[in-house]
Design an enzyme around this catalytic site. Structure first.
Site, PDB file in Angstrom:
ATOM      1  N   HIS A 143      80.076  69.938 -46.305  1.00 25.99           N
ATOM      2  CA  HIS A 143      78.957  69.049 -47.202  1.00 25.99           C
ATOM      3  C   HIS A 143      77.887  69.848 -47.715  1.00 25.99           C
ATOM      4  CE1 HIS A 143      77.414  67.547 -43.329  1.00 25.99           C
ATOM      5  NE2 HIS A 143      76.479  67.555 -44.163  1.00 25.99           N
ATOM      6  N   ASP A 173      85.313  68.740 -42.732  1.00 27.02           N
ATOM      7  CA  ASP A 173      83.910  69.206 -42.919  1.00 27.02           C
ATOM      8  C   ASP A 173      83.512  70.382 -42.483  1.00 27.02           C
ATOM      9  OD1 ASP A 173      81.669  68.586 -44.325  1.00 27.02           O
ATOM     10  OD2 ASP A 173      80.808  67.411 -42.869  1.00 27.02           O
ATOM     11  N   SER A 252      72.797  70.291 -40.621  1.00 29.20           N
ATOM     12  CA  SER A 252      74.252  70.135 -40.943  1.00 29.20           C
ATOM     13  C   SER A 252      74.609  71.853 -41.151  1.00 29.20           C
ATOM     14  CB  SER A 252      74.350  69.584 -42.093  1.00 29.20           C
ATOM     15  OG  SER A 252      74.506  68.251 -42.025  1.00 29.20           O
TER      16      SER A 252
END
Length: 503
Positions: A143, A173, A252
């Site tokens: 992402h 992911d 992230s």
């Protein structure tokens, strides 16, 4: 930044079960292509007995808190800042119709009043990544890089590089990118299966663009599923490491390391009411991330085996309802088409208790275990059937994918920048159409530049001619000059959409 019940992906159980883990599995016995795997690592903890304390005098052990400086220095050198420049958001008033297609709409725009075409600001997002190879290979979250036109990586020493995407896996992911650099500091993967609840860990990343930030916490839980990947994944695999190390937007893709500085997870999401850290964060275990990046580097995509079962966790209610003879495991509820488990003799109602000798007590554990394997691998599955323990050898299968049209087979496909695939019979039924071709990727090209078309769009007609499948669509687009009119729909929306592209 994506919210799911206030579970936040930290960047500015499937019917076809797959999973990933266990260092003893076949995957970890093979040479790595781009990364290093540390099989056995004793945690590096700087602690000593406090001889002056009353506890020590009474024979008890008192410990000075661990020193995190060794792991911090090692990890921060290998964690990078990633800035992704996204496709600009276009409103219908900004869309221009090529001159060649004005007659389709009587000389008027189908989008209403057209505004003057001006330069649009391209949105940007930021995240983190971890160098896993001195030659510039970096692991991050899918992402973080999804939808990016360009990626810029800034190293800990402030040098910046353009990055290219090697591959990604929405199901976990995880993504692999690369910069053109040599002799970089890199982290080795540690074995996340050896991580214990209560163990100290460090989260390293770039929250709020504050580069090289280190926070500490403990492992709060393992094998945690938070149902955050389903939106972008066909068969999501969630078996997160849960920690209380502070993680915020921008973290992230950053590193979760043990006190040796070995990479045991990729920070991915937080549980929050506000979008900022509020107590718990979640990381993809290294056992999953390692498998994904190695597969991408070796094969170009993830090679994942599947049991082909739908399962649910055994609890007190199921024990009573189904008169189960075991109180831990996962119960087989149904089978996918061409199920490997069914062909091997597993039956609905069986309770899976072990995979390759490792106890299975939850759906995430089974997912993590199975996805470590590729199609054609054999796994040993222990099941309890009506109180009788059985051992079944299962040869895993892959998921049959519809044929994909190769966009490099046509100059016009390169120019448009899209990739197409055939619709399955189930998709045709769900969408209420008899034929078409689905857009699976939108890369740099005319469609990204001049339309707001999104991945998932189903092309039903090209220049008013019906499209049967992906290969026919490519054939129809070959030789087009001047422009092309594409029409179709998005799944779940019956309204016909039109995209006119000048060539």
């Amino acid at each position: 930044m994506t919210n799911f019940r206030k579970l936040t992906a930290v960047a500015l159980a499937s019917a076809l079960l797959g999973g990933t883990s266990y260092a003893t599995y076949e995957h970890f016995g093979k040479p790595d292509t781009i990364s290093t795997w540390v099989t056995n690592a004793t945690p590096f903890v700087k602690a000593r007995l406090d001889a002056k304390s009353g506890a020590a005098a009474n024979g008890a052990t008192a410990m000075i808190p661990a020193d995190f400086s060794f792991a911090s220095k090692k990890a921060t050198a290998a964690v990078v800042h990633i800035k992704s420049t996204l496709k600009p958001e276009r409103t219908v008033s900004q869309m221009q119709i090529p001159e060649e297609f004005r007659d389709f709409f009587g000389g008027r725009s189908p989008f209403g009043q057209q505004a003057p075409e001006g330069k649009m600001e391209k949105p940007q997002a930021t995240g983190s990544g971890v160098i896993i190879n001195p030659d510039g290979y970096i692991v991050t979250n899918n992402h973080v890089i999804q939808g990016a036109e360009t990626l810029e990586v800034t190293l800990a020493d402030k040098h910046t590089y353009k990055a290219k995407v090697i591959g990604s896996d929405p199901n976990t992911d995880i993504a692999l990118i690369k910069i053109d650099a040599k002799n970089l500091p890199a982290l080795s993967f540690g074995n996340s299966e050896n991580v214990e609840v209560g163990q100290w860990v460090l989260a390293v990343g770039n929250p709020y663009n504050l580069t090289s930030t280190v926070t500490a916490g403990i492992v709060s839980a393992k094998g945690r599923s938070i149902n955050i990947l389903g939106e972008n994944a066909k068969a999501p695999i969630e078996s997160f490491i849960q920690t209380d190390a502070a993680v915020n937007p921008g973290n992230s893709g950053g590193a979760l390391v043990d006190l040796n500085g070995n990479l045991i997870g990729i920070n991915t999401a937080i549980a929050s009411q506000t979008g900022s850290f509020a107590g718990y964060s979640f990381a993809v275990p290294s056992s999953i991330a390692h498998k994904v990046v190695e597969d991408i580097s070796k094969f170009g995509s993830v090679q994942r085996g599947y049991l082909g079962v739908g399962i649910s966790e055994v609890d007190a209610a199921k024990v009573k309802s189904f008169d189960l003879k075991v109180d831990e495991g996962v119960r087989v509820e149904n089978f996918a088409d061409e199920s490997a488990a069914k062909e091997a003799g597993i039956k609905i109602g069986d309770v899976i208790t072990k995979i390759d000798g490792h106890d299975i007590t939850s759906v995430p554990q089974l997912q993590e275990a199975i996805a470590q394997h590729k199609p054609s691998d054999k796994v040993t599955v222990n099941v309890n059937r009506d109180g009788v323990d059985k051992v079944v050898s299962v040869t895993l299968k892959g998921i049959s994918e519809p044929s994909v049209a190769d966009r490099s087979s046509s100059a016009v496909m390169e120019q448009l920048g899209i990739e197409l695939k055939d619709l399955t019979n189930q998709q045709k039924k769900e969408y209420g159409i008899g034929a078409g071709a689905q857009v699976t990727a939108i890369n740099a090209g005319k469609i990204r530049q001049s339309t707001d078309m999104e991945e998932g769009f189903v092309i039903t007609k090209i220049d008013k001619t019906p499209v049967a499948n992906a290969r026919e669509a490519v054939k129809m687009l070959q030789g087009k000059k001047g422009g092309v009119m594409i029409e179709g729909l998005y799944p779940g929306n019956d309204e016909t959409q039109y995209f006119a592209i000048g060539l």
